[in-house]
Design an enzyme around this catalytic site. Structure first.
Site, PDB file in Angstrom:
ATOM      1  N   ASP A   4      37.044  41.113  33.271  1.00 55.81           N
ATOM      2  CA  ASP A   4      37.924  40.495  34.274  1.00 55.81           C
ATOM      3  C   ASP A   4      39.419  40.629  33.956  1.00 55.81           C
ATOM      4  O   ASP A   4      39.915  40.047  32.984  1.00 55.81           O
ATOM      5  CB  ASP A   4      37.602  39.009  34.434  1.00 55.81           C
TER       6      ASP A   4
ATOM      7  N   GLU B 123      38.466  40.793  39.759  1.00 57.59           N
ATOM      8  CA  GLU B 123      38.420  39.596  40.612  1.00 57.59           C
ATOM      9  C   GLU B 123      39.537  38.594  40.341  1.00 57.59           C
ATOM     10  O   GLU B 123      39.799  37.733  41.181  1.00 57.59           O
ATOM     11  CB  GLU B 123      37.056  38.895  40.491  1.00 57.59           C
ATOM     12  N   ASN B 124      40.185  38.679  39.166  1.00 59.00           N
ATOM     13  CA  ASN B 124      41.259  37.740  38.842  1.00 59.00           C
ATOM     14  C   ASN B 124      42.622  38.421  38.746  1.00 59.00           C
ATOM     15  O   ASN B 124      43.563  37.871  38.158  1.00 59.00           O
ATOM     16  CB  ASN B 124      40.979  37.034  37.509  1.00 59.00           C
TER      17      ASN B 124
ATOM     18  N   HIS C 234      35.474  35.417  43.151  1.00 65.78           N
ATOM     19  CA  HIS C 234      36.812  35.294  43.760  1.00 65.78           C
ATOM     20  C   HIS C 234      37.147  36.456  44.689  1.00 65.78           C
ATOM     21  O   HIS C 234      38.298  36.638  45.065  1.00 65.78           O
ATOM     22  CB  HIS C 234      37.881  35.201  42.665  1.00 65.78           C
TER      23      HIS C 234
ATOM     24  N   HIS D 195      27.847  39.516  37.327  1.00 66.35           N
ATOM     25  CA  HIS D 195      28.927  38.535  37.261  1.00 66.35           C
ATOM     26  C   HIS D 195      28.301  37.145  37.303  1.00 66.35           C
ATOM     27  O   HIS D 195      27.993  36.624  38.381  1.00 66.35           O
ATOM     28  CB  HIS D 195      29.860  38.774  38.446  1.00 66.35           C
TER      29      HIS D 195
ATOM     30  N   HIS E  88      32.588  37.546  34.120  1.00 72.40           N
ATOM     31  CA  HIS E  88      32.815  36.210  34.695  1.00 72.40           C
ATOM     32  C   HIS E  88      33.159  35.115  33.686  1.00 72.40           C
ATOM     33  O   HIS E  88      33.990  34.281  33.974  1.00 72.40           O
ATOM     34  CB  HIS E  88      31.630  35.734  35.550  1.00 72.40           C
TER      35      HIS E  88
ATOM     36  N   HIS F  52      34.688  35.401  30.873  1.00 72.82           N
ATOM     37  CA  HIS F  52      35.963  35.747  30.219  1.00 72.82           C
ATOM     38  C   HIS F  52      35.873  35.684  28.690  1.00 72.82           C
ATOM     39  O   HIS F  52      36.892  35.781  28.010  1.00 72.82           O
ATOM     40  CB  HIS F  52      37.124  34.855  30.711  1.00 72.82           C
TER      41      HIS F  52
HETATM   42 FE   FE2 Z   1      36.764  36.037  36.279  1.00 74.95          FE
HETATM   43 FE   FE2 Z   2      34.150  35.021  38.266  1.00 74.26          FE
END
Ligand code: FE2
Ligand code: FE2
Length: 260
Positions: A8, A39-40, A68, A151, A176, A178
Site C-alpha cells: 500500500d 489504495e492509499n 478505499h 487485500h 491492507h 500495512h
Molecule cells: Fe491500505
Molecule cells: Fe485497505
C-alpha cells in the site's frame, strides 16, 4: 522471471519513494513486472487519475486497490477504461472497474492480475473464494503467470486463500494491514505466499498516519484528520521469482528500500 508487488502506497511520501527510486530498484533487482497497491496514494485514502498516471510513468505496470478504491470519484473513468488497474473481483458487478486484467511484462510475458477483498473486520463483500474461481476461469488459459493481491485484515483469511489457490496461481500476496509478515513461502503446489507485503510510506506513524492525530481521536473520541505522517519512509514489497512457462513460483523474498 521476477515480479514485485509493492505494498500500500501511502500519500505523498509513498509516491515520492516510487517516483524517485523505482527505476533504480527495477534495474538493480532485475524486475520484469511491478504491481503496486495504490489504495492509499491520495492523501492516505483513494487514488486520483493524476496519481495513477504518475505511478505508471514511474515504472508501475499495474495498480491494485482495496477497500478505499472509490474514495475519489475522479478515478471511476480510469477504472473503467485503463487496463493497468483492477478493482477487487468480489465487489458487485455494478461497481466501477474490471475484475481482472492481463498486462505485459518487460520480457514480453503476459501476466494476469487479480485483486480480492477479505471479509473479516472489513465492510462485507461477496465471497472472495468464489470470486477467485470465477475470474481465474475467465482469464485466458494461455496466461500462465497469475498474481493475486488479497487485500484483507486477518492472517487466517489470507492463509486460507493461499491454500485455496495453491497450484492455480503464481502468487497470493497480502496487502491492507500495512505491516509486513515474515511468513513468505512457496506452497506445495508452487504458489508464492505471504500474508502481507507491508506499506510504502512513512513508518514513523500509525499505519502511515500522524501518531499525534490518531492518539487524539483514540484517547478523546474527538474526530481529527488522520494526516499522512512524514518520517522514516520505506518502500516495502515482495519479489517472486517464477518460471514463465509453467507459472509456478520458485522463490519469494521480502524487499525493503529505505529512502535516503
Ligand atoms: Fe491500505
Ligand atoms: Fe485497505
Amino acid at each position: 522471471m521476477r515480479v514485485m508487488l509493492i505494498g500500500d502506497v501511502v500519500g505523498r511520501p509513498g509516491r515520492r519513494v516510487i517516483l524517485h527510486f523505482l527505476e533504480r530498484i527495477r534495474r538493480e533487482q532485475r524486475l520484469d513486472l511491478v504491481i503496486a497497491n495504490g489504495e492509499n496514494s491520495a492523501e492516505g485514502s483513494g487514488i486520483t487519475p493524476q496519481i495513477f498516471f504518475d505511478l505508471v510513468g514511474a515504472g508501475v505496470d499495474c495498480v491494485t486497490l482495496g477497500d478505499h478504491i472509490y474514495r475519489r470519484k475522479e478515478i471511476y473513468t480510469v477504472l473503467e477504461e485503463d487496463a493497468r488497474v483492477v478493482k477487487p473481483a468480489n465487489l458487485p458487478p455494478a461497481a466501477p472497474g474490471r475484475p481482472w486484467t492481463v498486462v505485459k511484462a518487460a520480457n514480453g510475458v503476459q501476466v494476469g492480475v487479480v485483486s480480492l477483498l477479505g471479509r473479516v473486520f472489513m465492510r462485507p463483500a461477496d465471497c472472495p473464494f468464489t470470486a477467485a474461481d470465477r475470474v481465474l476461469a475467465e482469464i485466458p488459459s494461455e496466461v500462465k503467470v497469475r498474481v493475486v493481491d488479497f487485500h484483507a485484515e486477518a492472517t487466517s483469511d489470507k492463509q486460507l486463500m493461499g491454500r485455496y489457490l495453491d497450484g492455480r496461481v503464481t502468487a497470493v500476496l497480502g496487502t491492507h494491514t500495512h505491516v509486513p509478515t515474515a511468513d513468505e513461502q512457496i506452497l506445495p503446489g508452487g504458489t508464492a505466499f505471504q500474508c502481507d507485503v507491508g506499506m510504502t510510506g512513512p513508518h514513523h506513524s500509525i499505519l502511515g498516519r500522524r501518531i499525534d492525530r490518531v492518539w487524539e481521536t483514540t484517547l478523546t473520541f474527538r474526530p481529527t484528520e488522520f494526516e499522512v505522517a512524514k518520517g522514516d519512509v520505506r518502500l516495502n514489497g515482495s519479489i517472486v521469482t517464477l518460471d514463465p512457462t509453467t507459472g509456478k513460483a520458485t522463490s519469494i523474498e521480502r524487499f525493503v528500500f529505505r529512502e535516503p
